[in-house]
Design a protein around this motif. Structure first.
Motif, PDB file in Angstrom:
ATOM      1  N   TYR A 118       5.480 -39.283 -10.439  1.00 20.81           N
ATOM      2  CA  TYR A 118       5.902 -39.038  -9.059  1.00 20.81           C
ATOM      3  C   TYR A 118       4.860 -38.297  -8.237  1.00 20.81           C
ATOM      4  O   TYR A 118       4.712 -38.559  -7.035  1.00 20.81           O
ATOM      5  N   SER A 119       4.109 -37.392  -8.848  1.00 20.44           N
ATOM      6  CA  SER A 119       3.069 -36.698  -8.080  1.00 20.44           C
ATOM      7  C   SER A 119       1.946 -37.663  -7.715  1.00 20.44           C
ATOM      8  O   SER A 119       1.345 -37.537  -6.639  1.00 20.44           O
ATOM      9  N   ASP A 120       1.681 -38.638  -8.577  1.00 15.43           N
ATOM     10  CA  ASP A 120       0.694 -39.672  -8.234  1.00 15.43           C
ATOM     11  C   ASP A 120       1.222 -40.543  -7.092  1.00 15.43           C
ATOM     12  O   ASP A 120       0.494 -40.856  -6.145  1.00 15.43           O
ATOM     13  N   GLU A 121       2.482 -40.920  -7.184  1.00 18.86           N
ATOM     14  CA  GLU A 121       3.062 -41.792  -6.165  1.00 18.86           C
ATOM     15  C   GLU A 121       3.096 -41.105  -4.798  1.00 18.86           C
ATOM     16  O   GLU A 121       2.887 -41.746  -3.766  1.00 18.86           O
ATOM     17  N   PHE A 122       3.359 -39.797  -4.800  1.00 21.77           N
ATOM     18  CA  PHE A 122       3.412 -39.047  -3.537  1.00 21.77           C
ATOM     19  C   PHE A 122       2.076 -38.398  -3.181  1.00 21.77           C
ATOM     20  O   PHE A 122       1.981 -37.673  -2.189  1.00 21.77           O
ATOM     21  N   GLU A 123       1.089 -38.657  -4.004  1.00 17.16           N
ATOM     22  CA  GLU A 123      -0.294 -38.234  -3.738  1.00 17.16           C
ATOM     23  C   GLU A 123      -0.435 -36.721  -3.563  1.00 17.16           C
ATOM     24  O   GLU A 123      -1.104 -36.239  -2.646  1.00 17.16           O
ATOM     25  N   ILE A 124       0.213 -35.954  -4.447  1.00 18.82           N
ATOM     26  CA  ILE A 124       0.026 -34.499  -4.401  1.00 18.82           C
ATOM     27  C   ILE A 124      -0.448 -33.948  -5.756  1.00 18.82           C
ATOM     28  O   ILE A 124      -0.437 -32.732  -5.967  1.00 18.82           O
ATOM     29  N   THR A 125      -0.884 -34.838  -6.655  1.00 16.54           N
ATOM     30  CA  THR A 125      -1.321 -34.410  -7.996  1.00 16.54           C
ATOM     31  C   THR A 125      -2.401 -33.336  -7.915  1.00 16.54           C
ATOM     32  O   THR A 125      -2.346 -32.325  -8.634  1.00 16.54           O
ATOM     33  N   ASN A 126      -3.361 -33.528  -7.037  1.00 13.65           N
ATOM     34  CA  ASN A 126      -4.486 -32.588  -6.943  1.00 13.65           C
ATOM     35  C   ASN A 126      -4.095 -31.250  -6.332  1.00 13.65           C
ATOM     36  O   ASN A 126      -4.883 -30.301  -6.361  1.00 13.65           O
ATOM     37  N   SER A 127      -2.887 -31.163  -5.787  1.00 14.11           N
ATOM     38  CA  SER A 127      -2.448 -29.921  -5.154  1.00 14.11           C
ATOM     39  C   SER A 127      -1.430 -29.146  -5.989  1.00 14.11           C
ATOM     40  O   SER A 127      -0.976 -28.075  -5.577  1.00 14.11           O
ATOM     41  N   LEU A 128      -1.078 -29.661  -7.163  1.00  9.98           N
ATOM     42  CA  LEU A 128      -0.042 -29.009  -7.967  1.00  9.98           C
ATOM     43  C   LEU A 128      -0.471 -27.638  -8.480  1.00  9.98           C
ATOM     44  O   LEU A 128       0.379 -26.795  -8.788  1.00  9.98           O
ATOM     45  N   GLY A 129      -1.767 -27.393  -8.564  1.00 11.23           N
ATOM     46  CA  GLY A 129      -2.251 -26.084  -9.004  1.00 11.23           C
ATOM     47  C   GLY A 129      -2.315 -25.061  -7.892  1.00 11.23           C
ATOM     48  O   GLY A 129      -2.595 -23.880  -8.139  1.00 11.23           O
ATOM     49  N   ASP A 130      -2.040 -25.479  -6.659  1.00 17.04           N
ATOM     50  CA  ASP A 130      -2.090 -24.576  -5.509  1.00 17.04           C
ATOM     51  C   ASP A 130      -0.736 -23.893  -5.307  1.00 17.04           C
ATOM     52  O   ASP A 130       0.315 -24.427  -5.676  1.00 17.04           O
ATOM     53  N   LEU A 131      -0.768 -22.717  -4.680  1.00 15.76           N
ATOM     54  CA  LEU A 131       0.476 -22.025  -4.360  1.00 15.76           C
ATOM     55  C   LEU A 131       1.279 -22.824  -3.336  1.00 15.76           C
ATOM     56  O   LEU A 131       0.715 -23.405  -2.399  1.00 15.76           O
ATOM     57  N   ILE A 132       2.584 -22.820  -3.516  1.00 19.82           N
ATOM     58  CA  ILE A 132       3.455 -23.534  -2.590  1.00 19.82           C
ATOM     59  C   ILE A 132       3.327 -22.967  -1.174  1.00 19.82           C
ATOM     60  O   ILE A 132       3.499 -23.686  -0.191  1.00 19.82           O
ATOM     61  N   SER A 133       3.002 -21.692  -1.072  1.00 22.08           N
ATOM     62  CA  SER A 133       2.839 -21.067   0.241  1.00 22.08           C
ATOM     63  C   SER A 133       1.731 -21.725   1.060  1.00 22.08           C
ATOM     64  O   SER A 133       1.724 -21.630   2.291  1.00 22.08           O
ATOM     65  N   SER A 134       0.814 -22.417   0.388  1.00 18.25           N
ATOM     66  CA  SER A 134      -0.287 -23.086   1.090  1.00 18.25           C
ATOM     67  C   SER A 134       0.071 -24.517   1.485  1.00 18.25           C
ATOM     68  O   SER A 134      -0.702 -25.175   2.175  1.00 18.25           O
ATOM     69  N   TYR A 135       1.243 -24.988   1.060  1.00 14.40           N
ATOM     70  CA  TYR A 135       1.637 -26.377   1.319  1.00 14.40           C
ATOM     71  C   TYR A 135       2.085 -26.562   2.772  1.00 14.40           C
ATOM     72  O   TYR A 135       2.716 -25.682   3.357  1.00 14.40           O
ATOM     73  N   SER A 136       1.828 -27.739   3.300  1.00 12.03           N
ATOM     74  CA  SER A 136       2.398 -28.128   4.582  1.00 12.03           C
ATOM     75  C   SER A 136       3.878 -28.454   4.387  1.00 12.03           C
ATOM     76  O   SER A 136       4.363 -28.570   3.248  1.00 12.03           O
TER      77      SER A 136
END
Length: 238
Positions: A118-136
């Protein structure tokens, strides 16, 4: 899969029912749309279905189990995505997904496979190591969707699931919703995007001022008009 019987909700101190005498059955393998104007009773109904709100009258059954009598058992087989998910900003994306997987007892192998899928399908795999606070907002919405899918729920409850998603992510979510139903799961969701509801749903219910004013398969409810035209006529007519 989901059965709402004679359901009513009165907020404390209120004299008028926020939701009155609702009856809806969502079948296995069905995508069911729940639409209405702001304040019509959609979110009240949804929060009662998932066990957030208590209610005074009626019964809500998940796979023939009462959400009141067996809340834990019901919640094990369903997932809920609110219209504005509150995530844990101090965690990274992968930490949050593993936290949710732990709650549902998902095995290491299954969670790794589903997170990757699912992270590949939604294209956020490379961001999974980042804090959620940095997410849009859109990335947080994607993460919330993935967390809801991680235990393969039999019933998925969605409140405005497409808000914040870019067109590609929205397309991906629609495909996943169809896959869930093909495999025998069920989906109950609300949305103001009536074109999506019209194309995606098997059946719909329109709620106005806490009461169901139309219920049935999409083709029957809309007739020769668009769903938007029927909806606008129903909410404008007193």
């Amino acid at each position: 899969m989901l059965s709402i019987k004679e359901f009513s909700k009165i907020y404390s101190g209120g004299k008028k029912k926020a939701v009155s005498n609702i009856n809806i059955d969502v079948k296995d393998g069905e995508i069911f749309g729940f639409i209405g104007h702001n304040g019509a009773g959609k979110t009240t109904t949804i929060k009662s279905i998932v066990g957030i709100l208590d209610f005074e009258e009626g019964e809500i059954l998940i796979d023939n189990m009462s959400i009141k009598d067996k809340p834990i058992e019901c919640k094990k087989i369903m997932a809920y995505i609110p219209d504005n998910p509150d995530l844990y900003d101090a965690l990274t994306g992968i930490q949050y997904l593993n936290f949710v997987a732990d709650i549902y007892g998902v095995s290491k192998t299954d969670r790794e496979n589903r997170i990757k899928k699912y992270s590949d399908e939604f294209e956020i795999t490379n961001s999974l190591g980042d804090l959620i606070s940095s997410y849009s907002h859109g990335m947080k919405q994607k993460l919330a969707v993935i967390s809801a899918l991680i235990h393969e729920p039999k019933l998925l409850i969605l409140d405005e699931p497409f808000v914040g998603l870019d067109p590609k992510a929205a397309h991906t979510l629609k495909g996943i919703m169809k896959e869930i139903c093909i495999s025998g799961g069920s989906i109950f969701f609300s949305s103001h995007v009536l074109e999506v509801v019209e194309k995606l749903c098997d059946r719909i219910a329109i709620i106005k001022d806490g009461q169901i004013v139309a219920l049935g398969d999409v083709a029957t409810v809309k007739g020769d008009s668009s769903l938007e035209e029927v909806f606008m006529e129903m909410i404008e007519n007193e």
